[in-house]
Design a protein around this motif. Sequence first.
Motif, PDB file in Angstrom:
ATOM      1  N   ILE A   1     -35.684  -5.908 -64.942  1.00 16.00           N
ATOM      2  CA  ILE A   1     -34.955  -7.237 -65.066  1.00 16.00           C
ATOM      3  C   ILE A   1     -34.530  -8.154 -64.343  1.00 16.00           C
ATOM      4  N   GLU A   2     -34.310  -6.975 -63.011  1.00 18.56           N
ATOM      5  CA  GLU A   2     -32.554  -7.154 -61.903  1.00 18.56           C
ATOM      6  C   GLU A   2     -33.662  -8.000 -61.020  1.00 18.56           C
ATOM      7  N   GLY A   3     -35.109  -8.597 -61.095  1.00 25.57           N
ATOM      8  CA  GLY A   3     -35.345  -9.876 -59.868  1.00 25.57           C
ATOM      9  C   GLY A   3     -36.904  -9.528 -60.373  1.00 25.57           C
ATOM     10  N   LEU A   4     -37.715 -10.381 -60.453  1.00 22.73           N
ATOM     11  CA  LEU A   4     -38.504 -11.035 -60.635  1.00 22.73           C
ATOM     12  C   LEU A   4     -39.532 -10.251 -59.623  1.00 22.73           C
ATOM     13  N   ALA A   5     -40.829  -9.976 -59.932  1.00 20.87           N
ATOM     14  CA  ALA A   5     -42.325  -9.040 -58.729  1.00 20.87           C
ATOM     15  C   ALA A   5     -42.003 -10.571 -58.328  1.00 20.87           C
ATOM     16  N   ALA A   6     -42.545 -10.353 -56.314  1.00 26.00           N
ATOM     17  CA  ALA A   6     -42.806 -11.844 -56.202  1.00 26.00           C
ATOM     18  C   ALA A   6     -43.863 -11.804 -56.719  1.00 26.00           C
ATOM     19  N   GLY A   7     -44.656 -14.049 -56.846  1.00 26.12           N
ATOM     20  CA  GLY A   7     -45.186 -14.055 -57.451  1.00 26.12           C
ATOM     21  C   GLY A   7     -45.378 -14.615 -58.777  1.00 26.12           C
ATOM     22  N   SER A   8     -44.181 -13.947 -59.589  1.00 22.32           N
ATOM     23  CA  SER A   8     -44.264 -13.689 -61.144  1.00 22.32           C
ATOM     24  C   SER A   8     -44.428 -14.747 -61.783  1.00 22.32           C
ATOM     25  N   ASP A   9     -45.065 -15.131 -62.516  1.00 17.78           N
ATOM     26  CA  ASP A   9     -44.768 -16.363 -63.837  1.00 17.78           C
ATOM     27  C   ASP A   9     -43.355 -16.177 -64.596  1.00 17.78           C
ATOM     28  N   GLY A  10     -43.016 -15.229 -64.493  1.00 16.27           N
ATOM     29  CA  GLY A  10     -42.868 -14.893 -65.909  1.00 16.27           C
ATOM     30  C   GLY A  10     -40.813 -15.086 -65.890  1.00 16.27           C
ATOM     31  N   ASP A  11     -40.328 -15.085 -66.966  1.00 19.40           N
ATOM     32  CA  ASP A  11     -39.050 -15.110 -66.319  1.00 19.40           C
ATOM     33  C   ASP A  11     -38.057 -14.420 -67.844  1.00 19.40           C
ATOM     34  N   TYR A  12     -36.597 -14.483 -67.659  1.00 22.09           N
ATOM     35  CA  TYR A  12     -35.835 -13.009 -68.249  1.00 22.09           C
ATOM     36  C   TYR A  12     -36.518 -12.878 -70.003  1.00 22.09           C
ATOM     37  N   LEU A  13     -36.588 -14.418 -70.806  1.00 21.39           N
ATOM     38  CA  LEU A  13     -37.306 -14.682 -72.223  1.00 21.39           C
ATOM     39  C   LEU A  13     -38.677 -13.649 -71.970  1.00 21.39           C
ATOM     40  N   SER A  14     -39.515 -13.937 -71.434  1.00 22.12           N
ATOM     41  CA  SER A  14     -41.427 -13.034 -71.659  1.00 22.12           C
ATOM     42  C   SER A  14     -40.888 -12.356 -71.216  1.00 22.12           C
ATOM     43  N   VAL A  15     -40.130 -11.376 -70.022  1.00 19.96           N
ATOM     44  CA  VAL A  15     -39.720  -9.657 -69.369  1.00 19.96           C
ATOM     45  C   VAL A  15     -39.273  -9.117 -70.480  1.00 19.96           C
ATOM     46  N   MET A  16     -38.819 -10.026 -71.563  1.00 20.71           N
ATOM     47  CA  MET A  16     -37.841  -8.980 -72.166  1.00 20.71           C
ATOM     48  C   MET A  16     -38.490  -9.128 -73.857  1.00 20.71           C
ATOM     49  N   ARG A  17     -39.627 -10.001 -73.211  1.00 22.13           N
ATOM     50  CA  ARG A  17     -40.843  -9.921 -75.174  1.00 22.13           C
ATOM     51  C   ARG A  17     -41.364  -8.836 -74.222  1.00 22.13           C
ATOM     52  N   THR A  18     -42.422  -8.350 -72.958  1.00 16.64           N
ATOM     53  CA  THR A  18     -42.624  -7.233 -72.912  1.00 16.64           C
ATOM     54  C   THR A  18     -42.399  -6.479 -72.627  1.00 16.64           C
ATOM     55  N   ASN A  19     -41.005  -6.351 -72.451  1.00 18.01           N
ATOM     56  CA  ASN A  19     -40.233  -4.579 -73.030  1.00 18.01           C
ATOM     57  C   ASN A  19     -40.492  -4.419 -74.118  1.00 18.01           C
ATOM     58  N   LEU A  20     -40.519  -5.452 -74.997  1.00 15.67           N
ATOM     59  CA  LEU A  20     -40.227  -5.307 -77.016  1.00 15.67           C
ATOM     60  C   LEU A  20     -41.574  -4.383 -77.294  1.00 15.67           C
ATOM     61  N   ARG A  21     -42.614  -5.153 -76.934  1.00 18.88           N
ATOM     62  CA  ARG A  21     -43.848  -4.359 -76.633  1.00 18.88           C
ATOM     63  C   ARG A  21     -43.923  -3.184 -76.426  1.00 18.88           C
ATOM     64  N   THR A  22     -44.019  -2.736 -75.306  1.00 19.57           N
ATOM     65  CA  THR A  22     -44.094  -1.265 -74.604  1.00 19.57           C
ATOM     66  C   THR A  22     -42.880  -0.610 -75.221  1.00 19.57           C
ATOM     67  N   LEU A  23     -41.953  -0.839 -75.446  1.00 20.25           N
ATOM     68  CA  LEU A  23     -40.901  -0.110 -76.191  1.00 20.25           C
ATOM     69  C   LEU A  23     -41.846   0.697 -77.463  1.00 20.25           C
ATOM     70  N   GLN A  24     -42.114  -0.044 -78.474  1.00 21.11           N
ATOM     71  CA  GLN A  24     -42.856  -0.148 -79.455  1.00 21.11           C
ATOM     72  C   GLN A  24     -43.935   0.608 -79.586  1.00 21.11           C
ATOM     73  N   THR A  25     -44.574   0.536 -78.301  1.00 21.93           N
ATOM     74  CA  THR A  25     -45.834   1.359 -78.369  1.00 21.93           C
ATOM     75  C   THR A  25     -45.607   2.955 -77.577  1.00 21.93           C
ATOM     76  N   ALA A  26     -44.512   3.224 -77.381  1.00 25.82           N
ATOM     77  CA  ALA A  26     -44.273   4.055 -76.130  1.00 25.82           C
ATOM     78  C   ALA A  26     -43.368   4.769 -77.878  1.00 25.82           C
ATOM     79  N   LEU A  27     -42.612   4.003 -78.413  1.00 25.80           N
ATOM     80  CA  LEU A  27     -41.355   4.231 -79.551  1.00 25.80           C
ATOM     81  C   LEU A  27     -42.695   5.144 -81.478  1.00 25.80           C
ATOM     82  N   GLY A  28     -43.284   4.120 -80.985  1.00 29.84           N
ATOM     83  CA  GLY A  28     -44.327   4.417 -82.492  1.00 29.84           C
ATOM     84  C   GLY A  28     -44.009   3.805 -83.319  1.00 29.84           C
ATOM     85  N   CYS A  29     -43.023   2.442 -83.239  1.00 28.81           N
ATOM     86  CA  CYS A  29     -42.367   1.782 -84.423  1.00 28.81           C
ATOM     87  C   CYS A  29     -43.197   1.180 -85.064  1.00 28.81           C
ATOM     88  N   SER A  30     -42.593   1.029 -86.051  1.00 29.42           N
ATOM     89  CA  SER A  30     -43.506   0.545 -87.148  1.00 29.42           C
ATOM     90  C   SER A  30     -43.469  -1.056 -87.413  1.00 29.42           C
TER      91      SER A  30
END
Length: 314
Positions: free
Chosen positions: A285-314
């Motif tokens: 989150i050093e910058g948003l992608a061009a055309g992104s409609d997200g914000d800090y909070l939404s991108v962080m939540r996307t990061n969380l879902r990505t981490l949960q999948t990658a790390l096998g979280c329950s």
Amino acid sequence: MTNRATYRVLAAAATALLTVGAGAGCSTDGAGADPQRVDVVAAFYPLQFLAERVGGDAVRVTNLAKPGAEPHDLELNPSQVGQVSEAELIVYLKGFQPAVDDAVAQNGGDRAFDVTSVQPLLDASAGGHDHEGEEGHTEEGGGKDPHVWLDPTRLAGIGDQLAQRLGTADAEHAADYTARAAALRADLETLDGEFRTGLATCQRREIVTSHAAFGYLADRYQLDQVGITGLSPDVEPSPQRLAHVIEEAKEHRATTIFFETLVSPKVAETIAGQVGARTAVLDPIEGLAAGSDGDYLSVMRTNLRTLQTALGCS
């Protein structure tokens, strides 16, 4: 008209006269500044997010780093230097963007708010692995990790201090800034709770990242960062470093090698191929992608879902 608004009108008029007198061929975006609002310059996206949330409709925020651009090596054009000179408040992170540091040193004066002054930065190796021989963004940074915004609780603390600085610049709306900072803190504490719960029980706790931007996130949520490169994303890793990361990824049975939205995924893809893993985006989150409609909070939540999948979280 308030005294502050009168001052802004007179200052804008004086700036315009000086610009014409100097025969300048270009103008800054600040030429159209609203005298009823505080003119804030933010050095890059997370600071823009803070300024807009805390400032609300009482501020006019200009982000020096454009969407889709990697902010580390930002070069300022004359118009942007003018924006720094004319802003009522400059929100920046010392040591992260040398060109911004230079502009603030020359033109910032007491209008600059360095967010690293709120609390000490972590060492670059904190929350992850040491990178021998790798330097930070600047020698002045002393090997400190600037990516403080990836810990929501630290970002909340910066927001509280920003409210005080805005209140000093615009006493008329000081209570509003404080209230908005409190609302932002509540949102960030909710986000923090989601991360703590979502990453509490996982099969793995190692994250292999394209550069060591996630030390604060790793430190806050008890993860172990393995950065392919150090703090700077544009530094090519040595063959020895690549071999070491591949060895660690195999040792920890990493299923995912993370890359970022604003830098090339080639190195991450190479390592993933060597260890039989997939690649996925983990956004610093050093910058948003061009055309992104997200914000800090939404991108962080996307990061969380990505981490949960990658790390096998329950």
